[in-house]
Design a protein around this motif. Structure first.
Motif, mmCIF file in Angstrom:
data_model
loop_
_atom_site.group_PDB
_atom_site.id
_atom_site.type_symbol
_atom_site.label_atom_id
_atom_site.label_comp_id
_atom_site.label_asym_id
_atom_site.label_seq_id
_atom_site.Cartn_x
_atom_site.Cartn_y
_atom_site.Cartn_z
ATOM 1 N N LYS A 7 58.657 -106.102 -69.412
ATOM 2 C CA LYS A 7 58.640 -107.012 -68.911
ATOM 3 C C LYS A 7 57.092 -107.736 -68.978
ATOM 4 O O LYS A 7 56.235 -106.820 -68.566
ATOM 5 N N VAL A 8 56.965 -108.922 -69.286
ATOM 6 C CA VAL A 8 55.450 -109.797 -69.135
ATOM 7 C C VAL A 8 55.549 -110.786 -68.185
ATOM 8 O O VAL A 8 56.668 -111.472 -68.334
ATOM 9 N N LEU A 155 34.589 -99.422 -70.512
ATOM 10 C CA LEU A 155 34.449 -100.373 -70.020
ATOM 11 C C LEU A 155 35.335 -101.670 -70.277
ATOM 12 O O LEU A 155 35.383 -102.420 -69.229
ATOM 13 N N ALA A 156 35.712 -101.707 -71.561
ATOM 14 C CA ALA A 156 36.991 -102.593 -71.758
ATOM 15 C C ALA A 156 38.216 -102.727 -71.024
ATOM 16 O O ALA A 156 38.450 -103.640 -70.445
ATOM 17 N N LEU A 157 38.414 -101.380 -70.843
ATOM 18 C CA LEU A 157 39.667 -101.115 -69.886
ATOM 19 C C LEU A 157 39.437 -101.554 -68.543
ATOM 20 O O LEU A 157 40.217 -102.106 -67.823
ATOM 21 N N SER A 158 38.292 -101.055 -67.981
ATOM 22 C CA SER A 158 37.784 -101.556 -66.596
ATOM 23 C C SER A 158 37.773 -102.854 -66.448
ATOM 24 O O SER A 158 38.101 -103.592 -65.142
ATOM 25 N N ARG A 170 46.678 -113.778 -62.574
ATOM 26 C CA ARG A 170 45.609 -113.236 -63.355
ATOM 27 C C ARG A 170 46.136 -112.134 -64.310
ATOM 28 O O ARG A 170 45.716 -111.986 -65.362
ATOM 29 N N ALA A 171 47.011 -111.095 -63.600
ATOM 30 C CA ALA A 171 47.280 -110.071 -64.564
ATOM 31 C C ALA A 171 48.121 -110.588 -65.698
ATOM 32 O O ALA A 171 48.023 -110.230 -66.861
ATOM 33 N N ALA A 172 49.126 -111.445 -65.539
ATOM 34 C CA ALA A 172 49.894 -111.976 -66.600
ATOM 35 C C ALA A 172 49.023 -112.865 -67.339
ATOM 36 O O ALA A 172 49.308 -113.189 -68.447
ATOM 37 N N GLY A 173 47.694 -113.333 -66.987
ATOM 38 C CA GLY A 173 47.053 -114.024 -67.966
ATOM 39 C C GLY A 173 45.845 -113.270 -68.644
ATOM 40 O O GLY A 173 45.100 -113.836 -69.374
ATOM 41 N N PRO A 222 50.689 -102.352 -62.403
ATOM 42 C CA PRO A 222 50.843 -103.790 -62.230
ATOM 43 C C PRO A 222 49.756 -104.455 -63.133
ATOM 44 O O PRO A 222 49.239 -105.568 -62.541
ATOM 45 N N GLY A 223 49.148 -104.184 -64.264
ATOM 46 C CA GLY A 223 48.210 -104.503 -64.624
ATOM 47 C C GLY A 223 48.500 -105.594 -65.979
ATOM 48 O O GLY A 223 49.312 -106.294 -66.004
ATOM 49 N N PHE A 224 47.622 -105.623 -66.913
ATOM 50 C CA PHE A 224 47.338 -106.317 -67.957
ATOM 51 C C PHE A 224 48.213 -106.013 -69.070
ATOM 52 O O PHE A 224 48.838 -105.111 -69.288
ATOM 53 N N THR A 225 48.220 -107.121 -70.088
ATOM 54 C CA THR A 225 49.122 -106.667 -71.526
ATOM 55 C C THR A 225 48.124 -106.016 -72.392
ATOM 56 O O THR A 225 46.909 -106.432 -72.669
ATOM 57 N N LEU A 226 48.568 -105.247 -73.132
ATOM 58 C CA LEU A 226 47.633 -104.283 -74.371
ATOM 59 C C LEU A 226 48.404 -104.613 -75.542
ATOM 60 O O LEU A 226 49.426 -104.356 -75.731
ATOM 61 N N TYR A 227 47.554 -104.782 -76.670
ATOM 62 C CA TYR A 227 47.881 -104.672 -77.962
ATOM 63 C C TYR A 227 47.113 -103.852 -78.749
ATOM 64 O O TYR A 227 45.600 -103.760 -78.780
ATOM 65 N N SER A 228 47.668 -102.485 -78.933
ATOM 66 C CA SER A 228 46.944 -101.486 -79.682
ATOM 67 C C SER A 228 47.756 -100.744 -80.652
ATOM 68 O O SER A 228 48.858 -100.312 -80.066
#
Length: 387
Positions: A7-8, A155-158, A170-173, A222-228
């Motif tokens: 879910k996003v 640091l990018a993850l943080s 904000r997490a969704a954005g 409950p965080g952000f979306t990641l593309y990896s």
């Protein structure tokens, strides 16, 4: 192991107005667009379009079902279209005659889809003609290490964690794009991996659209979306550059804050990312080799962007012992000829524990010195400049 979340959370950044007298068509289109999580679809009868745009604000795109073309014969539609001004209009209809098509052209319709149409056609039409009137410009925040192991990925993850922690909205954005295809360290750090085979998408980047972006994403509540993605050959692939640019374009379209983990290796997209980022963090360690590379990197970015670029120099892994560091803050400012260089404390036990447990540093010990240091930097450099 951290479970993948399919879910996003919706950002509701883009408003789409849908007008049709066909309940089934309204339901099908609204369901399809709502599933993408970036659209707020407002549905009404065709007659509502003739009353003009809604008082609460103009949508990014208006979709109008003109049925079999009977609506095109009257003058009311011409007057209504003038009230909608420059809002892109996507018209839906059955088979139209030549005179009806001319009337549609006179209405300045941005696109036309003949019913029945494929859902993919509709999505492509909406995303192509989206005026962006309801979406603020995305902010691109790039982290690049002067040398391998400098800590740019951490640091990018943080940073993504910090931005996402403010609220569910904000997490969704917020998303993090990992451009290290050799190791995909961002997903490895969090022990989350995509099961989607991107081989075919890399070979044909045109396949990548907002719908597919939802399939290849990684999310971690409950965080952000990641593309990896771990695909070491991607920088050498014939369409690798096109894939990366399409990925970044769609991320900027979909999210408000795009954090990029950019490895310091020569790739066809490195200069483009550095040239278009709103905020750049150059991360280095306090040793001669890392300092030399950091200075060269800093000068290179200045050459690309000029003195107006927003660059933050971060001395990572700073020891807090009296004689633990070989360079003082004053010496660093002389090396870079740049004041206010930031520093982040070395906390090996914290970072080792976080890595072994696939947790973010803030989730291990939020009040640790490392987390206090990065929070202070992000509050000053990111929160103070929030749009």
């Amino acid at each position: 192991m951290n479970a993948l979340s399919p879910k996003v959370l919706p950002t509701r950044r883009k408003r789409i107005a849908l007008y049709s007298s066909d309940p089934q068509l309204r339901r099908e289109i609204a369901t399809r667009l709502d599933a993408l999580a970036i659209y707020d679809v407002q549905v009404a009868e065709t007659e509502a379009f003739l009353a003009g745009p809604p008082a609460e604000g103009r949508p990014s795109v208006a979709i109008l079902d003109v049925g079999e073309g009977e609506l095109l014969a009257g003058s009311r539609l011409v007057d209504a279209r003038a009230a909608w001004a420059n809002v892109p209009l996507v018209a839906l209809s059955g088979e139209l005659g030549s005179e009806q098509m001319r009337n549609l052209v006179r209405l300045n319709a941005a696109d036309w889809l003949r019913k029945p149409f494929d859902g993919k056609e509709l999505i492509n039409a909406v995303t192509f003609h989206d005026s962006g009137s309801q979406a603020s410009k995305s902010r691109v925040i790039t982290f690049i290490g002067a040398t391998g192991g400098a800590g740019a990925t951490t640091l990018a993850l943080s940073a993504a964690d910090h931005l996402a922690s403010r609220s569910a909205e904000r997490a969704a954005g917020t998303c993090l794009v990992d451009l290290d295809f050799q190791h995909a360290n961002c997903s490895a750090y969090l022990n989350v991996y995509t099961e989607f085979d991107i081989e075919g998408v890399v070979a044909n980047p045109d396949r990548l659209d907002v719908e597919l972006m939802d399939l290849i994403k990684l999310t971690r509540k409950p965080g952000f979306t990641l593309y990896s993605f771990e695909r070491p050959s991607l920088p050498f692939a014939a369409n690798g550059q096109d894939f990366v640019f399409k990925l970044l374009d769609l991320a900027a379209y979909r999210f408000e804050d795009v954090v990029i983990d950019l490895p310091n290796v020569e790739t066809p997209w490195q200069n483009s990312v550095l040239s278009t980022s709103d905020e750049i963090f150059v991360v280095f360690e306090l040793n001669i080799a890392s300092l030399r590379h950091a200075k060269h990197l800093f000068q290179r970015i200045r050459g690309l962007r000029g003195n107006g670029a927003s660059i933050t120099l971060v001395a990572n892994k700073r020891k807090r012992k009296l004689f633990g560091n070989h360079f003082s803050r004053g010496e660093l400012e002389k090396i870079f000829r740049q004041p206010h260089i930031k520093a982040v404390s070395l906390d090996t036990p914290l970072l080792t524990d976080a890595l072994n447990r696939a947790l973010l540093p803030s989730e291990v010990h939020a009040r640790a010195r490392f987390n206090k240091d990065v929070k202070a930097i992000f509050r000053e450099r990111l929160d103070a400049k929030a749009r």
